[in-house]
Design a protein around this motif. Structure first.
Motif, short mmCIF file in Angstrom:
data_model
loop_
_atom_site.label_atom_id
_atom_site.label_comp_id
_atom_site.label_asym_id
_atom_site.label_seq_id
_atom_site.Cartn_x
_atom_site.Cartn_y
_atom_site.Cartn_z
N ASN A 96 -5.04 3.85 -5.63
CA ASN A 96 -4.34 2.63 -5.20
C ASN A 96 -2.84 2.82 -5.05
OD1 ASN A 96 -6.53 0.59 -5.11
ND2 ASN A 96 -6.81 1.35 -7.18
N TRP A 152 -7.56 5.89 -10.75
CA TRP A 152 -7.45 4.58 -10.11
C TRP A 152 -6.03 4.37 -9.59
CZ3 TRP A 152 -4.77 -0.02 -10.95
CH2 TRP A 152 -5.27 -1.13 -10.24
N VAL A 186 1.60 -1.73 -5.21
CA VAL A 186 0.16 -1.54 -5.25
C VAL A 186 -0.36 -1.51 -3.82
CG1 VAL A 186 -2.03 -2.47 -6.05
CG2 VAL A 186 0.03 -2.70 -7.45
N GLY A 187 -0.96 -0.42 -3.47
CA GLY A 187 -1.60 -0.30 -2.16
C GLY A 187 -0.63 -0.40 -1.00
#
Lengths: 498, 569
Positions: free
Chosen positions: A64, A60, A496-497
């Motif tokens: 991300n 994950w 994040v991202g």
């Protein structure tokens, strides 16, 4: 060095895999103590469950693009760290599945075995994230501690005890060298974080310090002048531990080597390239030539591992982003082929009780599945298309030829031919020679699963490498940002991202 | 089918091999059925591309391209030109025939067919690769199946490697006794084959990597490299880079061809291999060498090729004569055919070395023709071995009573191998000889001598096997009676004679591939160069006037047959 003391929850998110695995480790030990009568198999599946959950968490993170640093740059989570953590966890899961049957051979402490394996994995996960010399040292010793015990787990077997002792003495010696190297480097530069050292001038003390550190890490990966523990330890250790030892610590140590050579010493490339070229040539040639003389399959794989590390160091000597990509890719190919080969060794030794190459006589008749798998794994290690090892080798050669390392490539190519000889000797025993005892060999379900994973990895990476090359390229992309000190992500920043 | 034909040809055998994994050896009919149908799909599709290939348009046709790795600049890029098309056809014919030849294999038939299919598919892959990486990929992939086929289903070469002259004195052949260390086992033969080929393959890989680096294009695409790569005039180690690359590529690939000093793995490998493997080995595996040299060295380094190809012209003489003499003295049937193959591959090198339209077309047609002829011979040697369990020529004899069909086919096979008019070998040989005469008269004379030698050893072997007094020990031997046993032989005979009588389409296809290649290589020929000027002039006339082709090829035929008859007497 700017310590951020008020850790927020989002900072701890970066540590989530390690925190979770630590808790799970405690759960495994507790379950073992609470219900000693429980079949140990369940403990194995319990550990695998925890490792899988951690793996999912890391996946994950990877998707991300979670990244950042903690504790004043001591701990870094970039995509390369995530790659190596996934690599380590993957090999740990496969090793645990492959050891379920083997564990019955241990007279005592069967439950703790799984806990120790998970503990070593945890240590290596920290190694993958270590971004300064202190955290490297601590995490290195943490992971090796578990291995010292695991190697000598067969209490009544003299070879196993010898292996443990040899590994321990040399390992502690390497740790001493490492500590001394750190002290020299710190004395010269006053810095511990890799990216801060990048601009340091090359004083003799600094060079000696880094040489000592390289020696200690060379011991971990088993490059040639520091390889002397490998054959005996691999031979004497319980086979699943050998499999573990031959993959995961090498990956973790390479993560550190990459950080040191590319981040901390990037400006000294014209100097260290000679060191790496020499070590690489000697490792490949020595490993392959001595492997020819081996009679024991574990020793053969040990020497072949030394030679494979020589190949990996070609990529490191290239010193470019493509060289780093090639190293990661090569490690992936090596993971599947090596774990698969060791799984076959375990399966055969469960049935026959020995692991001399002679015992593989007629394996093609006794168990076509095992023989065919072993064939593919060995050919992948040798670098035969269309298997993963071929693409890995070619990737490394392409990276190196772009930097003009012709001698190194020539030696590497010649070594492919040498290595083909001893791998084919095993193939000859399996397929051409007739079996002495033609009774079929049965394989347990978990072992089959490991071999299937190995086969799938070896074939898929070989036939369709595009997703894997994209993955490794992305993994070192973040790392490439860290190569210039200015691009270091500030502490407590969580991307994040982005 | 249509434009996907190449994918069918390439992946049908792989799919067949994959399917066979899930079948049990206890269902032999199913196993053979799957293998044969996979080969059949491949054969039909190759016939389709052979007749669907448009020689007027020329160039690479049936092109398929899939990106495979962007980082490394690799694409699965398939396409055939006039040179690849007949070789793809030859591979799938021999695969199909080989499956029927090995129909009676009992031991681990499934595994046998799996490796045979992979071997054939890999060779087919080389013939249609337009990407250097995949060319090497398939090339190296074809080596390992050979190890297992030789090791698992092969036979020891026993004492046959010892050769005697007519007085019964031992001939100390360098190959049998020096390079083979007196070893006769199939394991030895298999290991030698793999190590030899791998060692030279990595040399070729080094050449390929150097092309990749110095072209600076970050691609392995042959078509891009040949147009844009500039590898000339880079000084390295006292010479220029293009020469080093050329030498690496040439000798790397020539070892499988096998050119003279690098041939010693080949006859031993033939002798140890089962019949179908020998067929593929001699029929198409050896041609990988010539083909890869044409594809890599000729296409990418045309000027260096012109400069250095005389090396091949020198070595091919030794190939022809040495192979011929050893074949004459050998006692083992497969050893004779194996050496005859490596001798005949010298003709292909001669045709390539002369570098003109006629001779290079002849070389390509010869590869196709030789595949058929040697395939037949190996199939029949395999049949005789299966019946008598010996390949020792002196202990056999008089088998024509027992196997009239086989002995009849054997005569046709020998005739084809010699290059009798009426077989496609004749067309090819004449083209090579006529095309090379202006440039290499000495080599042509040696080649003529080689034809005489071929005649001598093949007749000697034919007499030894099928005529003379019969050894009663082999009275149980029987003929090939079933359709399954006769089909492969009849098929290869039909193709060999069919193209011998009607070579036009084959010739047109080959010319369409050879013409642009020769035009590239001879583009900068100085006017003063007499020999080449004449050849180039004739070739240029041929290119412009296609309808005049038959006349050009007819004229030499009458000349050439006189020469070969003269040699016979």
């Amino acid at each position: 060095m700017n310590f951020v003391l008020n850790l927020s929850f989002s900072d701890l998110l970066l540590l989530l895999p390690e925190i979770f695995l630590t808790c799970w480790l405690c759960v495994v030990i507790t379950v073992d103590f609470v219900s000693p009568q429980m079949p140990k198999e369940r403990l194995a599946y319990l550990s695998v469950g925890g490792l899988l959950a951690t793996l999912g968490c890391l996946a994950w993170f990877d998707v991300n693009q979670v990244s950042g640093t903690l504790f004043g740059n001591m701990f870094v989570l970039d995509r390369m760290a995530i790659f190596f953590k996934i690599f380590i966890l993957g090999s740990t899961i496969l090793v645990i599945l492959a050891s379920i049957e083997y564990v019955d051979r241990f007279t005592l402490f069967r439950g703790e075995y799984y806990a120790l394996v998970v503990m070593s994995a945890l240590g290596m996960m920290f190694m993958a994230s270590a971004n300064d010399l202190l955290s490297v040292f601590v995490s290195l010793e943490f992971s090796t501690l578990g291995f010292y015990i695991l190697v000598s787990y067969l209490r009544d077997d003299l070879a196993s005890n010898e292996a443990g002792l040899k590994f321990f003495i040399l390992g502690v010696f390497a740790a001493g060298l490492f500590a001394y190297g750190i002290s020299l480097v710190y004395g010269e530069t006053g810095k511990l974080v890799f990216s801060d050292m990048a601009s340091a001038p090359a004083t003799p003390g600094l060079i000696i310090g880094f040489l000592l550190i390289f020696a200690a890490l060379g011991f971990k990966i088993g490059a040639v002048p520091f390889h002397s523990w490998i054959p005996d330890t691999y031979h004497g250790a319980p086979t699943p531990v050998t499999a573990f030892l031959s993959i995961a610590p090498k990956g973790a140590a390479l993560a550190i080597l990459l950080r040191i050579f590319i981040v901390a010493l990037g400006t000294f490339k014209p100097i260290w390239i000679y060191l790496l070229v020499a070590v690489s040539i000697v490792s490949m040639t020595y490993g392959n030539i001595v492997a020819i003389a081996q009679r024991n399959i574990k020793r053969l794989l040990a020497y072949s591992g030394i030679a494979q590390i020589g190949n990996v160091l070609i990529g490191l000597a290239a010193g470019t982003k493509m060289g780093n990509d090639a190293i990661l890719f090569y490690l992936l190919a090596y993971l599947f082929a090596n774990i698969g080969a060791f799984a076959v060794v375990i399966a055969v030794s469960q049935a026959i009780g020995r692991d001399e190459i002679e015992d593989y006589r007629g394996l093609g008749r006794r168990s076509p599945f095992l023989a065919f798998s072993m064939l593919l794994f060995l050919l992948s290690l040798a670098g035969v298309p269309p298997l993963a090892g071929f693409i890995g080798k070619l990737y490394i050669f392409i990276a190196a030829i772009k930097e003009g390392l012709y001698t190194l490539i020539t030696v590497g190519l010649i070594n492919i031919v040498i290595s083909m000889y001893y791998y084919l000797i095993v193939v000859k025993q399996m397929y051409i020679n007739e079996p002495v005892d033609p009774s079929p060999i049965s394989i347990s379900g978990s072992m089959k699963a490991v071999i299937y994973v190995g086969l799938a990895g070896t074939l898929v990476i070989g036939i369709y490498p595009q997703p894997f090359t994209e993955w490794v390229v992305a993994a070192t992309l973040m790392f490439a940002n860290f190569m210039t000190p200015a691009a270091t992500v500030s502490p407590a920043s969580l991307l994040v991202g982005s | 089918m249509g434009e996907y034909a190449l994918l069918y040809i390439l992946f049908a055998p792989f799919a067949g091999a994959l399917g066979l994994i899930f079948v049990s050896n206890r269902q032999p009919t199913l196993v053979r059925g799957i293998a044969a149908s996979a080969a059949f799909v491949s054969l039909v599709a190759s016939l389709y591309i052979f007749y669907g290939y448009d020689p007027v348009q020329g160039g690479f046709q049936f092109v398929q391209k899939f990106a495979w790795s962007k980082e490394l600049g690799i694409a699965l890029y398939l396409g055939v030109d006039g040179i690849g098309t007949p070789l793809v056809l030859a591979s799938s014919i021999l695969l199909f025939a080989g499956i029927f030849v090995s129909w009676h294999i009992k031991d681990r038939a499934k595994e046998f067919y799996i490796w045979l299919l992979i071997l054939a598919a890999a060779t087919i892959g080389v013939f249609m690769s337009l990407d250097l990486f995949f060319l090497y990929f398939f090339y190296e992939m074809s080596v390992i199946p050979m190890y297992l086929l030789l090791g698992m289903w092969g036979s020891h070469t026993k004492k046959y490697l010892e050769m005697t002259d007519p007085e019964g004195l031992k001939q100390r052949d360098s190959v049998g006794f020096i390079f083979n260390f007196g070893s006769n086992s199939k394991e030895y033969a298999a290991m030698k084959l793999v190590l030899f080929l791998s060692a030279f393959a990595v040399a070729a890989l080094m050449g390929i990597l150097l092309i990749y680096k110095f072209s600076g294009l970050n691609t392995f695409d042959i078509l891009v490299l040949r147009e844009q790569a500039n590898l000339m005039n880079i000084p390295v180690l006292g010479t220029t880079l293009d020469k080093i690359i050329w030498i690496l590529v040439f000798f790397g690939f020539a070892s499988i061809a096998p050119i003279w000093p690098l041939h010693s793995w080949s006859p031993v490998g033939h002798a140890a291999a089962p019949a179908a493997t020998s067929m593929l080995h001699a029929g198409v595996l050896m041609k990988l060498g010539h083909f890869s040299i044409i594809r890599v060295a000729f296409e990418i380094l045309p000027e260096t090729t012109r400069e250095l190809m005389p090396i091949a012209a020198v070595l091919c003489m030794f190939s022809i004569i040495y192979g011929g003499f050893v074949a004459f003295y050998a006692k083992d049937t497969k050893y004779v055919i194996g050496y005859s193959s490596s001798s005949h591959m010298g003709y292909v090198f001669l045709g390539m070395a002369a570098l003109n339209y006629i001779s290079l077309s002849g070389a390509v047609i010869y590869m196709f023709a030789h595949a058929m002829a040697t395939g037949m011979l190996f199939a029949m040697a395999g049949w005789v071995y299966d019946q008598t369990h010996t390949r020792d020529i002196p202990s056999l004899g008089g088998l024509s009573n027992k196997m009239p069909f086989i002995s009849g086919c054997f005569i046709v096979g020998c005739m084809a191998s010699i290059g009798m008019p009426g077989t496609v070998n004749f067309v090819a040989e004449i083209m090579i000889v006529v095309g090379s005469w202006n440039k290499y008269p000495l080599q042509v004379i040696v080649a003529m001598l080689g034809i005489v030698l071929t005649l001598a050893y093949l007749f000697k072997m034919m007499r030894g096997l099928f005529y003379g007094p019969m050894n009663q020990k082999y009275s149980h031997a029987h003929d090939a009676v079933g359709t399954v046993d006769r089909l492969p032989l009849l098929m290869m005979i039909t193709i060999s004679i069919g193209f011998g009588i009607f070579p036009m389409h084959l010739y047109d296809v080959v010319r369409s591939g050879v013409d642009p290649l020769i035009a590239r290589i001879t583009r900068v020929v100085p006017v003063a160069d007499g020999g080449e000027g004449v050849e180039g002039g004739r070739g240029a006339a041929v290119v412009t006037e296609r309808p005049s082709l038959p006349m050009v090829s007819n004229k030499p035929i009458s000349q050439g047959s006189e020469v070969s008859r003269g040699g016979q007497e």
